[in-house]
Design a protein around this motif. Structure first.
Motif, PDB file in Angstrom:
ATOM      1  N   ARG A   1      40.533  41.164  48.454  1.00 17.18           N
ATOM      2  CA  ARG A   1      40.826  41.142  47.001  1.00 17.18           C
ATOM      3  C   ARG A   1      40.083  42.265  46.284  1.00 17.18           C
ATOM      4  O   ARG A   1      40.655  42.965  45.460  1.00 17.18           O
ATOM      5  CB  ARG A   1      40.376  39.803  46.411  1.00 17.18           C
ATOM      6  CG  ARG A   1      41.362  38.712  46.683  1.00 17.18           C
ATOM      7  CD  ARG A   1      41.204  37.601  45.638  1.00 17.18           C
ATOM      8  NE  ARG A   1      41.794  36.397  46.155  1.00 17.18           N
ATOM      9  CZ  ARG A   1      41.107  35.367  46.653  1.00 17.18           C
ATOM     10  NH1 ARG A   1      39.791  35.377  46.646  1.00 17.18           N
ATOM     11  NH2 ARG A   1      41.730  34.318  47.127  1.00 17.18           N
ATOM     12  N   GLU A   2      38.818  42.444  46.653  1.00 13.04           N
ATOM     13  CA  GLU A   2      38.028  43.519  46.011  1.00 13.04           C
ATOM     14  C   GLU A   2      38.655  44.890  46.316  1.00 13.04           C
ATOM     15  O   GLU A   2      38.723  45.763  45.460  1.00 13.04           O
ATOM     16  CB  GLU A   2      36.590  43.521  46.539  1.00 13.04           C
ATOM     17  CG  GLU A   2      35.740  42.377  46.000  1.00 13.04           C
ATOM     18  CD  GLU A   2      34.449  42.189  46.808  1.00 13.04           C
ATOM     19  OE1 GLU A   2      33.861  41.112  46.691  1.00 13.04           O
ATOM     20  OE2 GLU A   2      34.053  43.109  47.574  1.00 13.04           O
ATOM     21  N   THR A   3      39.107  45.030  47.557  1.00 14.09           N
ATOM     22  CA  THR A   3      39.716  46.309  47.955  1.00 14.09           C
ATOM     23  C   THR A   3      40.969  46.584  47.134  1.00 14.09           C
ATOM     24  O   THR A   3      41.190  47.704  46.655  1.00 14.09           O
ATOM     25  CB  THR A   3      40.071  46.269  49.459  1.00 14.09           C
ATOM     26  OG1 THR A   3      38.867  46.107  50.187  1.00 14.09           O
ATOM     27  CG2 THR A   3      40.780  47.533  49.917  1.00 14.09           C
ATOM     28  N   VAL A   4      41.778  45.535  46.976  1.00 15.11           N
ATOM     29  CA  VAL A   4      43.018  45.710  46.211  1.00 15.11           C
ATOM     30  C   VAL A   4      42.680  46.049  44.752  1.00 15.11           C
ATOM     31  O   VAL A   4      43.324  46.903  44.136  1.00 15.11           O
ATOM     32  CB  VAL A   4      43.910  44.446  46.343  1.00 15.11           C
ATOM     33  CG1 VAL A   4      45.098  44.513  45.406  1.00 15.11           C
ATOM     34  CG2 VAL A   4      44.375  44.287  47.785  1.00 15.11           C
ATOM     35  N   GLU A   5      41.657  45.407  44.234  1.00 16.49           N
ATOM     36  CA  GLU A   5      41.237  45.731  42.858  1.00 16.49           C
ATOM     37  C   GLU A   5      40.819  47.197  42.741  1.00 16.49           C
ATOM     38  O   GLU A   5      41.202  47.898  41.807  1.00 16.49           O
ATOM     39  CB  GLU A   5      40.048  44.865  42.444  1.00 16.49           C
ATOM     40  CG  GLU A   5      40.478  43.656  41.638  1.00 16.49           C
ATOM     41  CD  GLU A   5      39.403  42.587  41.597  1.00 16.49           C
ATOM     42  OE1 GLU A   5      38.216  42.941  41.443  1.00 16.49           O
ATOM     43  OE2 GLU A   5      39.771  41.406  41.741  1.00 16.49           O
TER      44      GLU A   5
ATOM     45  N   ALA B   1      43.767  49.495  42.944  1.00 14.49           N
ATOM     46  CA  ALA B   1      44.609  49.514  41.741  1.00 14.49           C
ATOM     47  C   ALA B   1      44.193  50.630  40.772  1.00 14.49           C
ATOM     48  O   ALA B   1      44.920  50.959  39.836  1.00 14.49           O
ATOM     49  CB  ALA B   1      44.572  48.154  41.057  1.00 14.49           C
TER      50      ALA B   1
ATOM     51  N   SER C   1      49.764  41.913  42.087  1.00 14.94           N
ATOM     52  CA  SER C   1      48.477  42.247  41.479  1.00 14.94           C
ATOM     53  C   SER C   1      47.370  41.629  42.322  1.00 14.94           C
ATOM     54  O   SER C   1      47.624  40.703  43.100  1.00 14.94           O
ATOM     55  CB  SER C   1      48.421  41.737  40.038  1.00 14.94           C
ATOM     56  OG  SER C   1      48.673  40.353  40.050  1.00 14.94           O
ATOM     57  N   PRO C   2      46.142  42.146  42.163  1.00 15.93           N
ATOM     58  CA  PRO C   2      45.053  41.666  43.025  1.00 15.93           C
ATOM     59  C   PRO C   2      44.932  40.140  43.047  1.00 15.93           C
ATOM     60  O   PRO C   2      44.713  39.548  44.094  1.00 15.93           O
ATOM     61  CB  PRO C   2      43.815  42.312  42.413  1.00 15.93           C
ATOM     62  CG  PRO C   2      44.324  43.523  41.714  1.00 15.93           C
ATOM     63  CD  PRO C   2      45.707  43.219  41.273  1.00 15.93           C
ATOM     64  N   GLU C   3      45.135  39.488  41.878  1.00 14.32           N
ATOM     65  CA  GLU C   3      44.938  38.019  41.872  1.00 14.32           C
ATOM     66  C   GLU C   3      46.021  37.271  42.656  1.00 14.32           C
ATOM     67  O   GLU C   3      45.885  36.094  42.953  1.00 14.32           O
ATOM     68  CB  GLU C   3      44.760  37.469  40.443  1.00 14.32           C
ATOM     69  CG  GLU C   3      45.843  37.732  39.449  1.00 14.32           C
ATOM     70  CD  GLU C   3      45.777  39.151  38.842  1.00 14.32           C
ATOM     71  OE1 GLU C   3      46.586  39.408  37.954  1.00 14.32           O
ATOM     72  OE2 GLU C   3      44.950  40.003  39.258  1.00 14.32           O
TER      73      GLU C   3
ATOM     74  N   ILE D   1      46.719  37.985  45.670  1.00 13.00           N
ATOM     75  CA  ILE D   1      46.299  37.967  47.084  1.00 13.00           C
ATOM     76  C   ILE D   1      45.530  36.668  47.300  1.00 13.00           C
ATOM     77  O   ILE D   1      44.368  36.545  46.924  1.00 13.00           O
ATOM     78  CB  ILE D   1      45.413  39.202  47.410  1.00 13.00           C
ATOM     79  CG1 ILE D   1      46.157  40.499  47.109  1.00 13.00           C
ATOM     80  CG2 ILE D   1      44.906  39.173  48.851  1.00 13.00           C
ATOM     81  CD1 ILE D   1      47.352  40.763  47.987  1.00 13.00           C
TER      82      ILE D   1
END
Ligand code: DLL
Length: 440
Positions: free
Chosen positions: A31-35, A38, A53-55, A57
């Motif tokens: 999740r942190e990586t996707v954030e 972004a 969106s990250p949330e 995941i």
């Protein structure tokens, strides 16, 4: 064969984390990586287009909803367009060897560099490194990640470093003789090259101080490991990595030496069918696709490595709980399609090393003079087997041809060449020359 025994030691307790706990950590880090991703226009576009969106995941399986990243995406975002931090936060920039096309660059923050050193320390310790050892690093120090990557890993463990860098083989040998390192770090092909130069200087490689080695950076087979160990008396460990993801430190062997432990708290590793992009079964070969979970500067999502390997979920007796990856059989872009048959250079290496009389130095040349692909394998003859008699050389050539046919199913032209006539490299060996592209 080396008599040196590596004690099983663990550098970081995270290597023994229960698998469920690691999966929870992976999800949080994904999740942190996707954030972070972004913030990168390349990934931003994907999120805008798909509404992801990250949330959203929620499980590790959601990884499959994320896009792939390829080498050409890196080229399209040349030089540092995939960075997620302002330029001022970069602490170092490395690059790919850039032998084909445009080079690619990779950025690291200060924290990334600390993480990297820790990951290298883990596999170095798994493969025998102790603070009291001295290590000769014969990798290039420069844009290539091998030299600096391993250097800081060794420093983290507290061992002494001889930063010899690559090349100047007689000087490498002088350093080994005079400074007596316990460990050698380089590509496997360069170790063979060094052994050969030692012989020409009347030094028996078995008599040096080097007890074991960490080899990586290029494809090598199990037979080549046996060959190197027989020629030098050192114990050889394999480690794997790639600059786009980090550099060395993605995986490495422990004392058991049956596969390389993936550092799964930092990397999510998938093994996919390169055609369908669906997961292959455990123990089956596929393309490794890697998501870097802790990279601050360059959060890499589902990077298509092109490296073909298999994953082994079995628990290892060393106590590490991570999955292991097999040797890399080859790169999908190095796979030769010869008259409809898929052939990896590693299969040809295995065949050559199974024939008595050949030296482990070869070059595969591919061409298409007419409508059909033709392969010529140039291989050096072991000096002890080199003969003036045509019939003996013809017989050796036939044996090699039959062996290659047995391993690959294809018939190739075999050319026996004189000892030392194939160019030696101080880094990654060139094993394949494909002349077909020049004809297009
Ligand atoms: O070669 C990183 C590295 C340096 C790894 C030193 C280990 C030791 P690149 O120059 O980006 O980075 O090349 C990465 O090399 O995708 C593989 O195809 C190949 N490769 C690296 N290690 C191995 C290995 C470094 N142990 C590319 N076995 C990767 C087979 C390897 N291939």
């Amino acid at each position: 064969m080396s008599t040196f025994v590596v004690e099983n030691r663990i550098w970081d307790p995270a290597e023994q984390m229960p698998r469920q706990e690691r999966a929870a950590l992976q999800l949080a880090r994904l999740r942190e990586t996707v954030e972070r991703a972004a913030r990168v226009p390349f990934y931003q576009k994907f999120f805008q287009k798909t509404g992801l969106s990250p949330e959203k995941i929620r499980t590790l399986d959601d990884l499959r909803r994320l896009p792939f990243t390829t080498k050409s995406d890196m080229r399209d975002n040349y030089p540092l367009g995939l960075c997620a931090v302002p330029r001022a936060e970069l602490a170092r920039i490395h690059g790919s060897s850039g032998t084909t096309g445009v080079p690619t660059f990779v950025g690291y923050t200060k924290k990334d560099l600390r993480t990297w050193a820790g990951l290298c320390a883990r596999f170095l310790v798994a493969g025998g490194l102790r603070p009291e050892h001295t290590v000769q690093v014969a990798f290039g120090y420069g844009l290539f990640t091998g030299g600096f990557g391993l250097h800081y890993g060794i420093e983290e463990v507290g061992a002494a470093i001889i930063p010899a860098a690559s090349g100047n083989t007689p000087r490498q040998i002088m350093l080994i003789r005079d400074l007596e390192p316990d460990v050698l770090i380089c590509t496997p092909s360069y170790a063979l090259n060094m052994a050969e130069v030692m012989h020409s200087m009347d030094i028996d490689p078995h008599t040096t101080s080097v007890k074991y080695a960490h080899f990586g950076g290029e494809m090598w087979t199990e037979d080549l490991r046996v060959e190197i160990e027989n020629q030098t008396g050192i114990l050889a460990f394999n480690n794997y990595g790639l600059s786009e993801i980090l550099g060395p430190g993605v995986s490495g062997e422990c004392a058991v030496r049956e596969g390389m432990h993936l550092q799964e708290d930092h990397f999510l590793v998938e093994c996919l069918d390169p055609e369908t992009l669906e997961p292959v079964e455990d123990y089956s070969y596929g393309e490794l696709v890697i998501t870097a979970l802790t990279r601050e500067a360059m959060p890499m999502i589902r990077y298509r490595t092109r490296d073909i390997a298999a994953l082994d979920p079995c628990l290892c007796e060393c106590g590490r709980t991570t999955r292991r990856m097999s040797r890399v059989m080859g790169r999908s872009d190095d796979m030769l399609i010869i008259r409809g048959v898929n052939v990896f250079p590693s299969q040809i290496e295995e065949a050559l090393l199974a024939v008595e009389g050949t030296a482990p130095h070869y070059l595969i040349e591919v061409d298409r003079p007419g409508a059909m692909d033709e392969v010529c394998v140039k291989v050096e003859v072991n000096p002890a087997f080199f003969s003036d008699k045509m019939s003996e050389m013809q017989e050796l050539r036939d044996r090699i041809d039959r062996k290659i046919q047995g391993y690959t199913g294809i018939h190739v032209k075999v050319e026996l060449v004189a000892p030392r006539s194939i160019e030696r490299s101080a880094g990654k060996a060139v094993r394949v020359m494909d002349h077909r592209s020049k004809r297009k």
